[in-house]
Design a protein around this motif. Structure first.
Motif, PDB file in Angstrom:
ATOM      1  N   TYR A 282       1.644  -6.794  -1.996  1.00  0.00           N
ATOM      2  CA  TYR A 282       1.502  -6.659  -3.553  1.00  0.00           C
ATOM      3  C   TYR A 282       1.179  -4.966  -3.871  1.00  0.00           C
ATOM      4  O   TYR A 282       1.837  -4.404  -4.611  1.00  0.00           O
ATOM      5  CB  TYR A 282       0.121  -7.347  -3.946  1.00  0.00           C
ATOM      6  CG  TYR A 282      -0.206  -7.257  -5.473  1.00  0.00           C
ATOM      7  CD1 TYR A 282       0.956  -7.936  -6.399  1.00  0.00           C
ATOM      8  CD2 TYR A 282      -1.184  -6.340  -6.027  1.00  0.00           C
ATOM      9  CE1 TYR A 282       0.695  -7.948  -7.704  1.00  0.00           C
ATOM     10  CE2 TYR A 282      -1.060  -6.412  -7.165  1.00  0.00           C
ATOM     11  CZ  TYR A 282      -0.372  -7.281  -7.978  1.00  0.00           C
ATOM     12  OH  TYR A 282      -0.534  -7.101  -9.633  1.00  0.00           O
ATOM     13  N   GLU A 283       0.256  -4.418  -2.816  1.00  0.00           N
ATOM     14  CA  GLU A 283       0.091  -2.872  -2.927  1.00  0.00           C
ATOM     15  C   GLU A 283       1.448  -2.125  -2.668  1.00  0.00           C
ATOM     16  O   GLU A 283       1.780  -1.279  -3.414  1.00  0.00           O
ATOM     17  CB  GLU A 283      -1.097  -2.526  -2.030  1.00  0.00           C
ATOM     18  CG  GLU A 283      -2.454  -3.279  -2.694  1.00  0.00           C
ATOM     19  CD  GLU A 283      -2.867  -2.826  -3.865  1.00  0.00           C
ATOM     20  OE1 GLU A 283      -2.507  -1.731  -3.993  1.00  0.00           O
ATOM     21  OE2 GLU A 283      -3.580  -3.517  -4.618  1.00  0.00           O
ATOM     22  N   SER A 284       2.079  -2.798  -1.805  1.00  0.00           N
ATOM     23  CA  SER A 284       3.420  -2.038  -1.112  1.00  0.00           C
ATOM     24  C   SER A 284       4.142  -2.162  -2.310  1.00  0.00           C
ATOM     25  O   SER A 284       4.968  -1.204  -2.501  1.00  0.00           O
ATOM     26  CB  SER A 284       4.145  -2.813  -0.017  1.00  0.00           C
ATOM     27  OG  SER A 284       2.926  -2.403   1.184  1.00  0.00           O
ATOM     28  N   THR A 285       4.592  -3.204  -3.185  1.00  0.00           N
ATOM     29  CA  THR A 285       5.365  -3.339  -4.203  1.00  0.00           C
ATOM     30  C   THR A 285       5.125  -2.421  -5.339  1.00  0.00           C
ATOM     31  O   THR A 285       5.844  -1.840  -6.003  1.00  0.00           O
ATOM     32  CB  THR A 285       5.561  -4.721  -4.769  1.00  0.00           C
ATOM     33  OG1 THR A 285       4.110  -5.112  -5.104  1.00  0.00           O
ATOM     34  CG2 THR A 285       6.026  -5.663  -3.570  1.00  0.00           C
ATOM     35  N   HIS A 286       3.781  -2.222  -5.448  1.00  0.00           N
ATOM     36  CA  HIS A 286       3.321  -1.106  -6.406  1.00  0.00           C
ATOM     37  C   HIS A 286       3.608   0.163  -6.008  1.00  0.00           C
ATOM     38  O   HIS A 286       4.202   0.878  -7.094  1.00  0.00           O
ATOM     39  CB  HIS A 286       1.820  -1.288  -6.697  1.00  0.00           C
ATOM     40  CG  HIS A 286       1.384  -2.258  -7.885  1.00  0.00           C
ATOM     41  ND1 HIS A 286       1.354  -2.282  -9.083  1.00  0.00           N
ATOM     42  CD2 HIS A 286       0.775  -3.644  -7.523  1.00  0.00           C
ATOM     43  CE1 HIS A 286       1.076  -3.395  -9.618  1.00  0.00           C
ATOM     44  NE2 HIS A 286       0.465  -3.927  -8.710  1.00  0.00           N
ATOM     45  N   ALA A 287       3.604   0.409  -4.817  1.00  0.00           N
ATOM     46  CA  ALA A 287       4.173   1.744  -4.238  1.00  0.00           C
ATOM     47  C   ALA A 287       5.373   1.842  -4.629  1.00  0.00           C
ATOM     48  O   ALA A 287       5.830   3.135  -5.041  1.00  0.00           O
ATOM     49  CB  ALA A 287       3.410   2.055  -2.770  1.00  0.00           C
ATOM     50  N   MET A 288       6.182   0.909  -4.171  1.00  0.00           N
ATOM     51  CA  MET A 288       7.610   0.902  -4.232  1.00  0.00           C
ATOM     52  C   MET A 288       8.139   1.215  -5.681  1.00  0.00           C
ATOM     53  O   MET A 288       9.044   2.044  -5.978  1.00  0.00           O
ATOM     54  CB  MET A 288       8.195  -0.118  -3.538  1.00  0.00           C
ATOM     55  CG  MET A 288       9.830  -0.254  -3.588  1.00  0.00           C
ATOM     56  SD  MET A 288      10.530  -1.881  -2.850  1.00  0.00           S
ATOM     57  CE  MET A 288       9.606  -1.700  -1.342  1.00  0.00           C
ATOM     58  N   GLU A 289       7.235   0.501  -6.648  1.00  0.00           N
ATOM     59  CA  GLU A 289       7.789   0.592  -7.926  1.00  0.00           C
ATOM     60  C   GLU A 289       7.606   1.996  -8.482  1.00  0.00           C
ATOM     61  O   GLU A 289       8.248   2.578  -9.336  1.00  0.00           O
ATOM     62  CB  GLU A 289       6.605  -0.142  -8.823  1.00  0.00           C
ATOM     63  CG  GLU A 289       7.204  -0.359 -10.216  1.00  0.00           C
ATOM     64  CD  GLU A 289       6.258  -1.367 -11.122  1.00  0.00           C
ATOM     65  OE1 GLU A 289       6.743  -1.729 -12.234  1.00  0.00           O
ATOM     66  OE2 GLU A 289       5.279  -1.936 -10.437  1.00  0.00           O
ATOM     67  N   ARG A 290       6.384   2.591  -8.092  1.00  0.00           N
ATOM     68  CA  ARG A 290       6.167   4.004  -8.476  1.00  0.00           C
ATOM     69  C   ARG A 290       7.250   4.918  -7.805  1.00  0.00           C
ATOM     70  O   ARG A 290       7.866   5.728  -8.667  1.00  0.00           O
ATOM     71  CB  ARG A 290       4.547   4.375  -7.856  1.00  0.00           C
ATOM     72  CG  ARG A 290       3.465   3.742  -8.557  1.00  0.00           C
ATOM     73  CD  ARG A 290       2.145   4.478  -8.093  1.00  0.00           C
ATOM     74  NE  ARG A 290       1.850   4.300  -6.708  1.00  0.00           N
ATOM     75  CZ  ARG A 290       1.200   3.342  -6.149  1.00  0.00           C
ATOM     76  NH1 ARG A 290       0.670   2.363  -7.210  1.00  0.00           N
ATOM     77  NH2 ARG A 290       1.135   3.440  -5.091  1.00  0.00           N
ATOM     78  N   SER A 291       7.745   4.586  -6.475  1.00  0.00           N
ATOM     79  CA  SER A 291       8.546   5.435  -6.085  1.00  0.00           C
ATOM     80  C   SER A 291       9.979   5.288  -6.760  1.00  0.00           C
ATOM     81  O   SER A 291      10.621   6.405  -7.067  1.00  0.00           O
ATOM     82  CB  SER A 291       8.948   5.173  -4.498  1.00  0.00           C
ATOM     83  OG  SER A 291       7.669   5.541  -3.823  1.00  0.00           O
ATOM     84  N   ILE A 292      10.328   4.148  -7.137  1.00  0.00           N
ATOM     85  CA  ILE A 292      11.634   3.781  -7.988  1.00  0.00           C
ATOM     86  C   ILE A 292      11.599   4.699  -9.459  1.00  0.00           C
ATOM     87  O   ILE A 292      12.368   5.197  -9.830  1.00  0.00           O
ATOM     88  CB  ILE A 292      11.900   2.468  -7.943  1.00  0.00           C
ATOM     89  CG1 ILE A 292      12.149   1.880  -6.558  1.00  0.00           C
ATOM     90  CG2 ILE A 292      13.075   2.060  -9.024  1.00  0.00           C
ATOM     91  CD1 ILE A 292      12.444   0.366  -6.350  1.00  0.00           C
TER      92      ILE A 292
END
Length: 449
Positions: A282-292
């Protein structure tokens, strides 16, 4: 019908006995003035009875005196029996016994014969046998000893009164009263002793009957107790076996519960790890979302740069076109500028094409970025939902572990209680076996009664 219950009672003379009768049957003083050497009546084979007669001082002289009194008794016998039955019939209970078993006239006749027989002065086997028979009759018809003794006392009072009225000298009166009293006492001894023996015999018969009945009942009870003890013992053994089986089942259940509790605890731990991993995802998807999002922002900036470069290329092309026009105007002098302007125009066209291609790629990248963002958001939603479900499942596993722990504790407690129950049942089985042994011994003992 047998003799009257009161056929043992006797009479003597009436108040109006004639002087002539007394003269004809006068009593010789020599016959009853005893000395220390007086002879006593004895019966062969009746040592105890002989001792009784010696104890009351009943001698041969007394029996001789009775024989001398017999004519007077025979003459006054009707009066004696009438006086006796007048007294007896005054008691309703005694009258009821007489009327139930005989008649007054018949009993009077029997009493007359009995009294006259007494004054024969013969104390022998026949005399004793008749007294014993009288006692049995009294017992059979239900005459209580108290009424027998009361009648005797009444008769003795009549005798004493008659003797004192019919004799002149006190010494003669005393001797006759003593003799009659001794005879009545001997009668009472014989009859009451027979009464006692008859009572003892009846009690022995009753005791024997009760004993036999009790023996039979005890034997039956003992047999039933033995059978019941055997059945109970078998039931207890079956119960012990069943209890052991239940105990073994509880042990297996407790072992399975403990194993399940361990597995549930382990699953709870794994679920915790899974929850942590989901949280990381969940935290990784948040980070990925921020990167995207940053990539999308960069793509937008590139698009702006591409637009700016496209504007520059357009302006460069316009400048190249102007330069070509001016070179044409210059003629030969502008020919070099024309070549440069052509190259610049070609470069501007290549730049424009490249920028257009970059714009298209950037636009396509933006579209893909939007799709990736949408997918990431879906993954975030699923991850969030999975996290919630993981938390709920973890709580459920925690509740299961707690419940299984409680159940395991209860199973262990029940197992201990079953052990106590088995021990108690085994104790009952031992007691039942002892009861069966006691019943066998009890039955054997009753058979030897």
């Amino acid at each position: 019908m047998g003799k009257c219950p009161f056929s043992f009672l006797h009479g003597l003379t009436s108040r109006n006995a004639s002087k002539e009768a007394l003269a004809n049957h006068s009593i010789d003083r020599h016959d009853y003035n005893h000395t220390a050497n007086a002879s006593y009546h004895t019966l062969e084979g009746h040592d105890e009875l002989n001792e009784q007669m010696r104890m009351i001082d009943l001698s041969e002289e007394d029996l001789s005196l009775l024989r001398q009194m017999k004519p007077i008794v025979e003459k006054k016998i009707d009066y004696i029996t009438d006086q006796f039955y007048n007294t007896v019939l005054g008691v309703s209970k005694l009258e009821a016994i007489i009327l139930e078993h005989s008649s007054i006239e018949r009993l009077k006749k029997t009493l007359r014969e009995h009294i006259i027989e007494i004054f024969n002065g013969d104390i022998n086997e026949q005399y004793i046998a008749k007294r014993l028979a009288i006692a049995k009759i009294h017992k059979r018809v239900g005459l209580e000893p108290k009424w027998y003794l009361s009648a005797f006392q009444n008769l003795q009072n009549v005798f004493i009164t008659v003797i004192y009225n019919e004799m002149n000298e006190d010494s003669e009166r005393l001797k006759v009263v003593q003799t009659v009293t001794k005879l009545l006492n001997l009668e009472q001894q014989l009859v009451l002793e027979a009464y006692e023996k008859e009572n003892i015999r009846e009690k022995e018969e009753q005791y024997l009957a009760v004993k036999n009945e009790l023996k039979q009942k005890i034997a039956e009870f003992s047999g039933e107790l033995v059978d019941l003890s055997i059945d109970t013992n078998a039931a207890v053994e079956q119960l012990v076996a069943s209890s052991n089986e239940v105990n073994n089942t509880f042990r297996r259940t407790a072992a399975s519960a403990l194993e399940s509790q361990g597995m549930a605890t382990e699953g709870h731990g794994h679920l915790g790890s899974l929850t942590d991993q989901i949280s990381l995802i969940y935290e990784s998807t948040h980070a990925m979302e921020r990167s995207i999002n940053e990539l999308s922002s960069s793509s937008k900036q590139i698009q702006k740069i591409v637009a700016a470069v496209q504007d520059i290329a357009d302006q460069t092309k316009i400048l190249s076109l102007n330069a070509t026009i001016e070179a044409a105007r210059a003629g030969v002098h502008g020919k070099g500028f024309s070549v440069v302007a052509g190259e610049v125009s070609r470069l501007a066209e290549d730049t424009k094409n490249t920028v257009v291609r970059i714009g298209e790629l950037t636009h396509q990248s933006g579209s893909l970025t939007i799709q990736v963002v949408d997918e990431i958001r879906k993954v975030q939603e699923l991850t969030k939902s999975g996290k919630v479900q993981s938390i709920e499942t973890s709580q459920l596993f925690s509740d299961i572990v707690n419940s299984m722990q409680t159940s395991t504790q209860e199973i262990v407690a029940v197992e201990e209680e079953i052990k106590v129950l088995i021990q108690t049942i085994e104790g009952i089985g031992t007691t039942t076996a002892q009861t069966a042994a006691s019943a066998e011994y009890f039955k054997s003992a009753t058979e030897n009664l």
